[in-house]
Design a protein around this motif. Sequence first.
Motif, PDB file in Angstrom:
ATOM      1  N   ALA A  18       8.030   5.432   6.570  1.00  0.00           N
ATOM      2  CA  ALA A  18       8.522   6.170   5.412  1.00  0.00           C
ATOM      3  C   ALA A  18       9.806   5.517   4.914  1.00  0.00           C
ATOM      4  O   ALA A  18      10.582   4.959   5.706  1.00  0.00           O
ATOM      5  CB  ALA A  18       8.779   7.625   5.775  1.00  0.00           C
ATOM      6  N   PHE A  19      10.036   5.592   3.596  1.00  0.00           N
ATOM      7  CA  PHE A  19      11.193   4.957   2.988  1.00  0.00           C
ATOM      8  C   PHE A  19      11.845   5.923   1.999  1.00  0.00           C
ATOM      9  O   PHE A  19      11.149   6.594   1.229  1.00  0.00           O
ATOM     10  CB  PHE A  19      10.789   3.700   2.209  1.00  0.00           C
ATOM     11  N   ASN A  69      14.821   3.924   6.367  1.00  0.00           N
ATOM     12  CA  ASN A  69      13.480   3.720   6.904  1.00  0.00           C
ATOM     13  C   ASN A  69      13.322   4.528   8.176  1.00  0.00           C
ATOM     14  O   ASN A  69      14.235   4.574   9.011  1.00  0.00           O
ATOM     15  CB  ASN A  69      13.258   2.229   7.198  1.00  0.00           C
ATOM     16  N   ALA A  70      12.158   5.161   8.341  1.00  0.00           N
ATOM     17  CA  ALA A  70      11.867   5.956   9.533  1.00  0.00           C
ATOM     18  C   ALA A  70      10.366   5.919   9.794  1.00  0.00           C
ATOM     19  O   ALA A  70       9.573   5.601   8.896  1.00  0.00           O
ATOM     20  CB  ALA A  70      12.333   7.399   9.351  1.00  0.00           C
ATOM     21  N   PRO A  71       9.924   6.243  11.019  1.00  0.00           N
ATOM     22  CA  PRO A  71       8.495   6.221  11.320  1.00  0.00           C
ATOM     23  C   PRO A  71       7.680   7.222  10.522  1.00  0.00           C
ATOM     24  O   PRO A  71       6.472   7.046  10.345  1.00  0.00           O
ATOM     25  CB  PRO A  71       8.452   6.553  12.817  1.00  0.00           C
ATOM     26  N   SER A  72       8.314   8.284  10.024  1.00  0.00           N
ATOM     27  CA  SER A  72       7.616   9.317   9.255  1.00  0.00           C
ATOM     28  C   SER A  72       8.558   9.891   8.217  1.00  0.00           C
ATOM     29  O   SER A  72       9.778   9.694   8.275  1.00  0.00           O
ATOM     30  CB  SER A  72       7.132  10.433  10.187  1.00  0.00           C
ATOM     31  N   ILE A  73       7.977  10.635   7.274  1.00  0.00           N
ATOM     32  CA  ILE A  73       8.813  11.267   6.258  1.00  0.00           C
ATOM     33  C   ILE A  73       9.789  12.240   6.898  1.00  0.00           C
ATOM     34  O   ILE A  73      10.964  12.316   6.523  1.00  0.00           O
ATOM     35  CB  ILE A  73       7.931  11.968   5.206  1.00  0.00           C
ATOM     36  N   GLU A  74       9.316  12.977   7.909  1.00  0.00           N
ATOM     37  CA  GLU A  74      10.186  13.927   8.597  1.00  0.00           C
ATOM     38  C   GLU A  74      11.342  13.213   9.300  1.00  0.00           C
ATOM     39  O   GLU A  74      12.415  13.786   9.481  1.00  0.00           O
ATOM     40  CB  GLU A  74       9.376  14.734   9.616  1.00  0.00           C
ATOM     41  N   THR A 110       1.124   3.907   4.994  1.00  0.00           N
ATOM     42  CA  THR A 110       0.409   4.595   6.074  1.00  0.00           C
ATOM     43  C   THR A 110      -0.331   3.671   7.029  1.00  0.00           C
ATOM     44  O   THR A 110      -0.699   4.085   8.126  1.00  0.00           O
ATOM     45  CB  THR A 110      -0.601   5.600   5.488  1.00  0.00           C
ATOM     46  N   THR A 111      -0.562   2.422   6.627  1.00  0.00           N
ATOM     47  CA  THR A 111      -1.277   1.493   7.501  1.00  0.00           C
ATOM     48  C   THR A 111      -0.608   0.131   7.484  1.00  0.00           C
ATOM     49  O   THR A 111       0.130  -0.211   6.552  1.00  0.00           O
ATOM     50  CB  THR A 111      -2.746   1.326   7.062  1.00  0.00           C
ATOM     51  N   GLY A 158       0.788  -1.222   0.000  1.00  0.00           N
ATOM     52  CA  GLY A 158       0.000   0.000   0.000  1.00  0.00           C
ATOM     53  C   GLY A 158       0.817   1.267   0.000  1.00  0.00           C
ATOM     54  O   GLY A 158       0.279   2.351   0.272  1.00  0.00           O
ATOM     55  N   GLY A 159       2.105   1.160  -0.302  1.00  0.00           N
ATOM     56  CA  GLY A 159       2.972   2.335  -0.295  1.00  0.00           C
ATOM     57  C   GLY A 159       2.654   3.304  -1.420  1.00  0.00           C
ATOM     58  O   GLY A 159       2.275   2.896  -2.522  1.00  0.00           O
TER      59      GLY A 159
END
Length: 521
Positions: free
Chosen positions: A428-429, A442-447, A421-422, A409-410
Amino acid sequence: MGFSRLALALAIASLAVIAGGTVGSATLGDTVMASPTSNTAVENSTGEAATTSMDRGTLPDPPEDRIGWEGGYWYNESINVEQSDGLSAAELQRYKYRTMARLEEIRGLEFTDDVEIEFIGTEAVADRTENDISQFRGSDRQWEALFVVGEDREADRVVFETLVGRVAGWAAEEGSESVVLITDDPDEPTAPPRLLAHELAHVLQHQQFDLDADRYRRETLDGEHAKDALVEGEASYLDGVYQQYCANGSWDCVGGGSFATARGDVERDLLPYLGAPYTLGSQYVGHLIDRGGFDAVDDAHRNPPEYSVTALHRERTERARRAGISPAATLTVPDRSNDEWTRREGPDRVGAMALTASIGDDALAWRNGVLYSYTDGSAGGYVWATRWSNETTAEAFAEAYRQRVRSHGGTQRTAAVWEITTGPFADAFSIGRTGATVRIVNAPSIEGLDAIHAGAGPSEQDGSTPQNTASATSAGDTGSPTSADPTTTSPATADGDGPGFGVVASLVALFAVGVARRKTT
């Protein structure tokens, strides 16, 4: 009964190996020796009387212990064993010693000590392994990066439960002369011939080469795959030859015997990574034998592969290094995280054998890789750098990873940045390539991408080829394409049965695991 510091080779019932895996070009005619004529009583490998007179084989014993004879039984004689109602103690002895003699005859090596065989029920497996798995190494982030175990589960627990659910038996890799077989009914135990041969082969390896030696120790998944391509690959090759002789009528073999009933929770996406050393390793060992006989396998034991790409190319360690197939130095990635994030010491390494599950033949072009895990105390991320033989094979891997992100679902946010998102892999990649090097952040969010690795997040200059931040620890490993072209060889590979990093059903074979414990009293 306790354990301390023992690596055990666990095995599961399989499709590919049990159905008839590759056993190379060995034939019975290569190893048959003349029937013995002497009836002189001798001692077995323990230095004690081999068996009682009523349990001895029908053929005369040799004047002294020799290859192809163990415990009073020759490799080519018939024995009275019927396991439809379970194995009696006397039947197990006959079965064990003839199997040991047959392994000696195939391998040309001698068992130097006797072997204890123990049967336990399925309910005892978890307690015996004590949740201490070492052979399939790797952090939670490694299995997350492979899209096998998401952030909603602990990878160590998933691996353990999968092993407990499918294990059929194990043999000591370190410091023990015993085999443990799993059975539905320990009071009426049975043992499939090929399983017994496989586990006894490990004991033979240990007695001859000392599997406890430092040269077999590995710290990463790829290192374990490389070592087990030899250790498990050889055992699988030997049990395959054994089964071939049974199937073609060359040997009279014990019938019956079933694997313990499958139980518990199994993560099917783990099976390709667990089974690869058996199927692909067997072909690696078969190729060594085709080129140099068992002497080549002996040489490999003296210098086991460090990288699984060596085994996939069916090369010896030194030759693979000289050809540029296996890395000359460790790939490193500078720590560019901010003060909120901490990098875990000791990187993971996912190598070519693991990646056959995702990109098939293209995994042969793997030349180096390293995966660093990061945490901010509550969440995690990673930086995964891989080097390939050239830009084309590097891009093939990068595209396979984009496809896998998409399958979960990316959504592509910029040329290099993606977001799920789910689901258990929601993160985030940043996926980019510079030359023959691919970098995935890889991180939990784009930021959070920039927080874990500065420059990985979206920017005005965001393109398909981000700054190359991977480097080698030696000047000789520059990241330029190597002269080794993976299209010029045809070693064993495993193709996936689905998009991206899918399950490889053909690899659901026998698999090994280390349980870091040595048997003590």
